[in-house]
Design a protein around this motif. Structure first.
Motif, PDB file in Angstrom:
ATOM      1  N   TYR A  63       0.828  -1.210   0.000  1.00  0.00           N
ATOM      2  CA  TYR A  63       0.000   0.000   0.000  1.00  0.00           C
ATOM      3  C   TYR A  63       0.862   1.261   0.000  1.00  0.00           C
ATOM      4  O   TYR A  63       0.540   2.248  -0.669  1.00  0.00           O
ATOM      5  CB  TYR A  63      -0.917  -0.034   1.225  1.00  0.00           C
ATOM      6  CG  TYR A  63      -1.731   1.220   1.419  1.00  0.00           C
ATOM      7  CD1 TYR A  63      -2.839   1.488   0.615  1.00  0.00           C
ATOM      8  CD2 TYR A  63      -1.400   2.136   2.414  1.00  0.00           C
ATOM      9  CE1 TYR A  63      -3.595   2.638   0.801  1.00  0.00           C
ATOM     10  CE2 TYR A  63      -2.144   3.285   2.612  1.00  0.00           C
ATOM     11  CZ  TYR A  63      -3.236   3.538   1.794  1.00  0.00           C
ATOM     12  OH  TYR A  63      -3.982   4.673   1.983  1.00  0.00           O
ATOM     13  N   ASN A  64       1.985   1.228   0.736  1.00  0.00           N
ATOM     14  CA  ASN A  64       2.852   2.409   0.863  1.00  0.00           C
ATOM     15  C   ASN A  64       3.851   2.548  -0.276  1.00  0.00           C
ATOM     16  O   ASN A  64       4.587   3.528  -0.330  1.00  0.00           O
ATOM     17  CB  ASN A  64       3.607   2.351   2.193  1.00  0.00           C
ATOM     18  CG  ASN A  64       2.687   2.493   3.388  1.00  0.00           C
ATOM     19  OD1 ASN A  64       1.693   3.217   3.337  1.00  0.00           O
ATOM     20  ND2 ASN A  64       2.991   1.788   4.480  1.00  0.00           N
ATOM     21  N   SER A  65       3.909   1.576  -1.176  1.00  0.00           N
ATOM     22  CA  SER A  65       4.892   1.615  -2.258  1.00  0.00           C
ATOM     23  C   SER A  65       4.539   2.699  -3.278  1.00  0.00           C
ATOM     24  O   SER A  65       3.396   2.798  -3.739  1.00  0.00           O
ATOM     25  CB  SER A  65       4.947   0.248  -2.955  1.00  0.00           C
ATOM     26  OG  SER A  65       5.790   0.307  -4.089  1.00  0.00           O
ATOM     27  N   ALA A  66       5.531   3.512  -3.620  1.00  0.00           N
ATOM     28  CA  ALA A  66       5.333   4.524  -4.664  1.00  0.00           C
ATOM     29  C   ALA A  66       5.467   3.917  -6.055  1.00  0.00           C
ATOM     30  O   ALA A  66       5.018   4.498  -7.040  1.00  0.00           O
ATOM     31  CB  ALA A  66       6.356   5.647  -4.490  1.00  0.00           C
ATOM     32  N   ILE A  67       6.087   2.751  -6.140  1.00  0.00           N
ATOM     33  CA  ILE A  67       6.261   2.050  -7.412  1.00  0.00           C
ATOM     34  C   ILE A  67       5.089   1.092  -7.598  1.00  0.00           C
ATOM     35  O   ILE A  67       4.715   0.386  -6.661  1.00  0.00           O
ATOM     36  CB  ILE A  67       7.592   1.265  -7.417  1.00  0.00           C
ATOM     37  CG1 ILE A  67       8.778   2.206  -7.176  1.00  0.00           C
ATOM     38  CG2 ILE A  67       7.770   0.511  -8.724  1.00  0.00           C
ATOM     39  CD1 ILE A  67      10.104   1.493  -7.021  1.00  0.00           C
ATOM     40  N   PRO A  68       4.484   1.049  -8.775  1.00  0.00           N
ATOM     41  CA  PRO A  68       3.383   0.098  -9.008  1.00  0.00           C
ATOM     42  C   PRO A  68       3.831  -1.331  -8.749  1.00  0.00           C
ATOM     43  O   PRO A  68       4.967  -1.707  -9.064  1.00  0.00           O
ATOM     44  CB  PRO A  68       3.032   0.312 -10.486  1.00  0.00           C
ATOM     45  CG  PRO A  68       3.533   1.675 -10.804  1.00  0.00           C
ATOM     46  CD  PRO A  68       4.758   1.880  -9.967  1.00  0.00           C
ATOM     47  N   ILE A  69       2.950  -2.136  -8.178  1.00  0.00           N
ATOM     48  CA  ILE A  69       3.265  -3.519  -7.826  1.00  0.00           C
ATOM     49  C   ILE A  69       2.276  -4.451  -8.514  1.00  0.00           C
ATOM     50  O   ILE A  69       1.066  -4.249  -8.479  1.00  0.00           O
ATOM     51  CB  ILE A  69       3.216  -3.736  -6.303  1.00  0.00           C
ATOM     52  CG1 ILE A  69       4.355  -2.940  -5.632  1.00  0.00           C
ATOM     53  CG2 ILE A  69       3.334  -5.229  -5.954  1.00  0.00           C
ATOM     54  CD1 ILE A  69       4.424  -3.114  -4.132  1.00  0.00           C
ATOM     55  N   PHE A  71      -5.060  -8.424  -3.283  1.00  0.00           N
ATOM     56  CA  PHE A  71      -6.059  -7.369  -3.143  1.00  0.00           C
ATOM     57  C   PHE A  71      -5.407  -5.991  -3.029  1.00  0.00           C
ATOM     58  O   PHE A  71      -5.975  -4.991  -3.461  1.00  0.00           O
ATOM     59  CB  PHE A  71      -6.931  -7.638  -1.918  1.00  0.00           C
ATOM     60  CG  PHE A  71      -7.782  -8.871  -2.053  1.00  0.00           C
ATOM     61  CD1 PHE A  71      -8.804  -8.926  -2.973  1.00  0.00           C
ATOM     62  CD2 PHE A  71      -7.551  -9.977  -1.256  1.00  0.00           C
ATOM     63  CE1 PHE A  71      -9.598 -10.065  -3.096  1.00  0.00           C
ATOM     64  CE2 PHE A  71      -8.332 -11.123  -1.372  1.00  0.00           C
ATOM     65  CZ  PHE A  71      -9.354 -11.162  -2.302  1.00  0.00           C
ATOM     66  N   CYS A  72      -4.209  -5.929  -2.436  1.00  0.00           N
ATOM     67  CA  CYS A  72      -3.532  -4.640  -2.257  1.00  0.00           C
ATOM     68  C   CYS A  72      -2.791  -4.194  -3.519  1.00  0.00           C
ATOM     69  O   CYS A  72      -2.555  -3.006  -3.708  1.00  0.00           O
ATOM     70  CB  CYS A  72      -2.536  -4.729  -1.098  1.00  0.00           C
ATOM     71  SG  CYS A  72      -3.295  -4.947   0.521  1.00  0.00           S
ATOM     72  N   ALA A  73      -2.382  -5.152  -4.340  1.00  0.00           N
ATOM     73  CA  ALA A  73      -1.533  -4.837  -5.491  1.00  0.00           C
ATOM     74  C   ALA A  73      -2.275  -3.971  -6.508  1.00  0.00           C
ATOM     75  O   ALA A  73      -3.501  -3.938  -6.568  1.00  0.00           O
ATOM     76  CB  ALA A  73      -1.047  -6.123  -6.142  1.00  0.00           C
ATOM     77  N   ASP A  74      -1.493  -3.283  -7.346  1.00  0.00           N
ATOM     78  CA  ASP A  74      -2.073  -2.455  -8.395  1.00  0.00           C
ATOM     79  C   ASP A  74      -2.600  -3.305  -9.554  1.00  0.00           C
ATOM     80  O   ASP A  74      -3.471  -2.878 -10.294  1.00  0.00           O
ATOM     81  CB  ASP A  74      -1.020  -1.466  -8.906  1.00  0.00           C
ATOM     82  CG  ASP A  74      -0.539  -0.555  -7.791  1.00  0.00           C
ATOM     83  OD1 ASP A  74      -1.345   0.246  -7.295  1.00  0.00           O
ATOM     84  OD2 ASP A  74       0.632  -0.669  -7.387  1.00  0.00           O
ATOM     85  N   LEU A  75      -2.037  -4.526  -9.705  1.00  0.00           N
ATOM     86  CA  LEU A  75      -2.529  -5.457 -10.716  1.00  0.00           C
ATOM     87  C   LEU A  75      -2.292  -6.864 -10.207  1.00  0.00           C
ATOM     88  O   LEU A  75      -1.190  -7.201  -9.790  1.00  0.00           O
ATOM     89  CB  LEU A  75      -1.816  -5.250 -12.056  1.00  0.00           C
ATOM     90  CG  LEU A  75      -2.157  -6.265 -13.160  1.00  0.00           C
ATOM     91  CD1 LEU A  75      -3.638  -6.131 -13.565  1.00  0.00           C
ATOM     92  CD2 LEU A  75      -1.258  -6.074 -14.375  1.00  0.00           C
ATOM     93  N   ARG A  76      -3.317  -7.702 -10.228  1.00  0.00           N
ATOM     94  CA  ARG A  76      -3.202  -9.090  -9.807  1.00  0.00           C
ATOM     95  C   ARG A  76      -3.233  -9.998 -11.029  1.00  0.00           C
ATOM     96  O   ARG A  76      -4.128  -9.896 -11.871  1.00  0.00           O
ATOM     97  CB  ARG A  76      -4.334  -9.452  -8.857  1.00  0.00           C
ATOM     98  CG  ARG A  76      -4.253 -10.890  -8.322  1.00  0.00           C
ATOM     99  CD  ARG A  76      -5.254 -11.821  -8.944  1.00  0.00           C
ATOM    100  NE  ARG A  76      -5.093 -13.188  -8.493  1.00  0.00           N
ATOM    101  CZ  ARG A  76      -5.756 -14.225  -8.958  1.00  0.00           C
ATOM    102  NH1 ARG A  76      -6.656 -14.049  -9.903  1.00  0.00           N
ATOM    103  NH2 ARG A  76      -5.534 -15.454  -8.512  1.00  0.00           N
TER     104      ARG A  76
END
Length: 448
Positions: free
Chosen positions: A218-224, A239-244
């Motif tokens: 959630y705190n990552s500035a880089i997309p995950i 669920f937290c990731a930007d793309l699953r």
């Protein structure tokens, strides 16, 4: 036409190759533990049942002894016992608690984080369509990283791919994954972070269900992007990731553009546009010819218009030729640039992977040697304890028929010999060749 043995063998091969690892929940019944020490039982629910066997060597790892009526989760592999044509599960481990507690923890944390907004769609960061640098956080030796890198290699990506090795299972796995995400954000210039892990049970994937990992994502500035487990597996990290993505392979396919496919799409679009333009020109020319025949009184105007159409057509042909040449040059330059860049990225990626493999190989060799030494010592002791020679040393002997069609057969009953038969008596040291003078059955002399 197949024999019973052949069809049973084929079924065994299919079953064992498809179900190399399964987890089955049910109730233990008909538990038997014979002299061998192996545990045989039936695992059942209200609609079906399956036979199970837990070999003696794995019994010592049980949290508690097996009992009829226990609700358990058995993990192992499916096999077929060919003499009876029955399939069964060869059990490696038994979980007496099941995944109910873990599932409840999973649902509770999921609800809590969702209420905080960690899963909200509006906070998801956009995934770059053409990333130039990708950091993969995964086990350096697992199948997941190999599958991911294979897709990258097949698609000839020019992106720089770095592997950040972490433990993906065990007590320290969650903290290592969270620290890796924070460190990449702090120290590495990366367009994208990928979390990879192969499939497994709920317990195996639990590191990706920890709140520590969820907040790091959630705190990552880089997309995950996540590629964890199989298609049916869902973790808090997903669920937290930007793309699953459903698998590590799917993650690579989602973020790495297919160079050959892009070139093919551009070429198809150019050809399609060209055909459309030529079709439109032919249609316009045909309409002009029809109008020319219909308007005989205006031939001069039509001829003038025809000249203008021809002039426009020539200019259009020239423009199209110039445009197509420019596009072809751009495609060639793009392709050459990809070819020039991809080998260096591949070499760097392979060099990093080789270093990880070398260190892991050293550690693995030491562990294997130690395990094999311990296994050899235990096996030697076990063999010595059950060796027939040990039995002979305690004063016992082995009697075998010496000649005839039954020569070499072990005698276990006096009814197997007749008077005058020659028998070979094997002792702890040496053998005796004897002749049967009489037989005694049930503590009485046989008069036959």
């Amino acid at each position: 036409m197949l024999s019973v043995s052949q069809i049973t063998s084929q079924i065994k091969n299919i079953l064992e190759s498809k179900y190399r690892f399964v987890s089955i929940q049910g109730e233990i019944s008909n538990l038997r533990v014979p002299f061998s020490g192996h545990s045989y039982f039936t695992l059942k629910d209200k609609n079906a049942q399956i036979r199970g066997v837990l070999f003696k060597g794995n019994v010592r790892y049980l949290e508690q002894p097996l009992q009829d009526g226990q609700q358990v989760i058995c993990r192992g592999r499916l096999s077929v016992y060919e003499p009876r044509g029955e399939y069964q599960i060869i059990v490696d481990t038994v979980d007496h608690h099941g995944s109910g507690v873990l599932q409840a923890q999973f649902e509770a944390l999921k609800a809590s984080l969702s209420a905080e907004g960690l899963f909200a769609a509006e906070i998801k960061k956009q995934i770059p369509p053409f990333p130039s640098s990708i950091t993969v956080i995964s086990s350096a030796t697992g199948a997941a990283i190999h599958d991911f890198l294979k897709i990258c290699s097949n698609r000839a990506t020019s992106a720089t791919i770095s592997v950040y090795p972490v433990a993906v299972q065990g007590e320290k796995a969650a903290s290592e994954i969270a620290n890796a995400i924070e460190r990449v954000n702090r120290e590495v210039k990366s367009d994208l972070i990928v979390l990879c892990r192969g499939g497994g049970s709920l317990e195996d994937l639990w590191a990706f269900n920890e709140e520590l990992v969820a907040r790091a994502i959630y705190n990552s500035a880089i997309p995950i992007v996540t590629g964890i487990g199989h298609e049916t597996d869902h973790t808090i990290a997903d669920f937290c990731a930007d793309l699953r993505s459903p698998t590590p392979t799917g993650a690579a396919e989602a973020i790495i553009p297919d160079t050959a496919a892009l070139i093919s799409v551009i070429s198809n679009q150019v050809r399609s546009m060209s055909r459309a333009l030529y079709t439109k020109l032919n249609f316009s020319a045909e309409r002009l010819r029809q109008q020319k025949r219909a308007l005989k009184g205006y031939l001069g105007k039509v001829d003038h218009a025809a000249l203008r159409v021809d002039a426009v057509t020539e200019r259009l042909h020239y423009s199209l030729e110039q445009y197509f040449n420019q596009q072809a040059n751009r495609i060639s330059q793009f392709y050459l640039r990809l070819q020039n860049q991809a080998p260096l990225a591949k070499i760097k990626m392979k060099e990093q992977h080789l270093n990880h493999l070398r260190e892991n190989l050293k550690r693995r060799m030491v562990d294997i040697l130690k395990q094999q030494e311990e296994h050899l010592a235990g096996t030697a002791a076990l063999l010595n304890s059950v060796s027939p020679l040990s039995t002979l040393a305690r004063g016992y002997s082995i009697v075998q028929l010496e000649s005839g069609s039954r020569g070499g057969k072990v005698v276990t009953d006096s009814a197997q010999v007749r008077e005058g038969d020659e028998v070979n008596v094997r002792l702890h040291k040496g053998r005796l060749l004897c002749v049967v003078q009489s037989r005694v059955n049930n503590d009485k002399e046989d008069t036959d």
